[in-house]
Design an enzyme around this catalytic site. Sequence first.
Site, PDB file in Angstrom:
ATOM      1  N   ASP A 185      22.422   7.663 -45.338  1.00  0.00           N
ATOM      2  CA  ASP A 185      23.295   6.756 -44.601  1.00  0.00           C
ATOM      3  C   ASP A 185      24.550   6.460 -45.418  1.00  0.00           C
ATOM      4  OD1 ASP A 185      24.399   4.889 -42.947  1.00  0.00           O
ATOM      5  OD2 ASP A 185      22.703   3.485 -42.995  1.00  0.00           O
ATOM      6  N   HIS A 187      26.806   4.515 -44.177  1.00  0.00           N
ATOM      7  CA  HIS A 187      26.953   3.096 -43.851  1.00  0.00           C
ATOM      8  C   HIS A 187      28.399   2.701 -43.555  1.00  0.00           C
ATOM      9  CE1 HIS A 187      25.388  -1.171 -44.262  1.00  0.00           C
ATOM     10  NE2 HIS A 187      24.352  -0.546 -43.732  1.00  0.00           N
ATOM     11  N   GLU A 211      24.499   9.876 -41.914  1.00  0.00           N
ATOM     12  CA  GLU A 211      24.690   8.838 -40.905  1.00  0.00           C
ATOM     13  C   GLU A 211      25.980   8.078 -41.149  1.00  0.00           C
ATOM     14  OE1 GLU A 211      22.463   4.659 -39.686  1.00  0.00           O
ATOM     15  OE2 GLU A 211      21.280   6.368 -40.372  1.00  0.00           O
ATOM     16  N   GLU A 237      25.425   3.313 -34.422  1.00  0.00           N
ATOM     17  CA  GLU A 237      24.891   1.952 -34.468  1.00  0.00           C
ATOM     18  C   GLU A 237      25.954   0.912 -34.163  1.00  0.00           C
ATOM     19  OE1 GLU A 237      24.501   0.382 -38.908  1.00  0.00           O
ATOM     20  OE2 GLU A 237      23.910   2.487 -38.745  1.00  0.00           O
ATOM     21  N   ASP A 260      21.814   1.252 -30.694  1.00  0.00           N
ATOM     22  CA  ASP A 260      20.904   0.171 -31.045  1.00  0.00           C
ATOM     23  C   ASP A 260      20.534  -0.575 -29.765  1.00  0.00           C
ATOM     24  OD1 ASP A 260      20.016  -2.533 -31.840  1.00  0.00           O
ATOM     25  OD2 ASP A 260      20.573  -1.900 -33.872  1.00  0.00           O
ATOM     26  N   HIS A 287      18.883   3.244 -33.609  1.00  0.00           N
ATOM     27  CA  HIS A 287      19.052   2.352 -34.761  1.00  0.00           C
ATOM     28  C   HIS A 287      18.196   1.112 -34.544  1.00  0.00           C
ATOM     29  CE1 HIS A 287      21.526  -0.844 -36.895  1.00  0.00           C
ATOM     30  NE2 HIS A 287      21.463   0.075 -37.836  1.00  0.00           N
TER      31      HIS A 287
END
Length: 384
Positions: A185, A187, A211, A237, A260, A287
Amino acid sequence: MTEIVDYELFEVPPRWLFLRVETADGTVGWGEPVVEGRSKTVRTAVEELLDTYLLGEDPSRIEDHWQTMYRGGFYRGGPVLMSAIAGIDQALWDIKGKQLDVPVYELLGGAVRDRIRVYQWIGGDRPSDVAEQAREQVDAGFTALKMNATEEIERVDDPATVEAAATRLREVREAVGDEVDIGVDFHGRVTKPMAKRLVEKLEPYEPMFVEEPVLPEHNDALPTIAEHTTTPIATGERMYSRWDFKEVFEDGAVDVIQPDLSHAGGITEVKKIAAMAEAYDVAMAPHCPLGPLALAACLQVDACSSNAFIQEQSLNIHYNETSDVLDYLADPSVFDYEDGFVQIPDGPGLGVEIDEDHVREQADGDVDWHNPVWRHADGSVAEW
């Protein structure tokens, strides 16, 4: 006709917001509308939507309610409104399933699978001790892991930072072997120039996906980043509707979407996003670093979406320092993990029973979680 007569909201640790909706016949539906770190803001949005549009209405008209909550306001979309809609939508599906005595997935066409693979987080916010944690989780039965790629990173950073990220992944790969998947990830911490360098450097260790290699506002850079690797690109996400996902489907750079269920409009919207993704040969891995209601909603959509391939879950994640997913369930065994999989809950509605007394007890405390604000060496704000 039964009607919606009441609702309650509960802010509970570690950082979740639960919604309880009750109908005139006594049916109770639960949802999880939250933006992590903005629960009070979302709470107000939920109250506004329920008070304006839903109290006194028939809960069974879920699609119409979704359209009303979304299109009834001139200004729409974004994390707060879509998360509020998501939690309400989950509760409405929970009510409908309970009233008809079937799991939600039966109302969405029926199951295409009996269980789905899950992955486990390792390494924390600033990734460390990843190899040892990876071994522990594989010994516990998980066959897929996910870790953060980096801590805070400069817009253009030095070779040592890139090498450190590659070394961490190499150590995990060496610790668990080639039969375990490892998601990495980014992020949204990484800029386009660094993402290009990192995806090339990580590729020899064959991550399951990278990700959110860049922030969603820079999704136009994803095709360029994808040219630098054969590793699947994942994102989603912080994308909140099918309209947000439309561009990434059309440019072909994304291989895995990660909507998500508590942010992207709930069950109603994510089922549509999943169908759109299938048309573009894009896989789905929802997510879910959240609570039991969000996870239950994910699993209902996973159950009836053929392109879902793995599910995030937050048991023992680094955010859950005071309470965890199973603490709020009357029967925690519904989320027993076996051989790296979880069974699709087949009870009515979302398939989980909330321990309401525990929720009320936990909601009495002060819950005020906010993500940290990181800063670079020069004092400027870094992406967390």
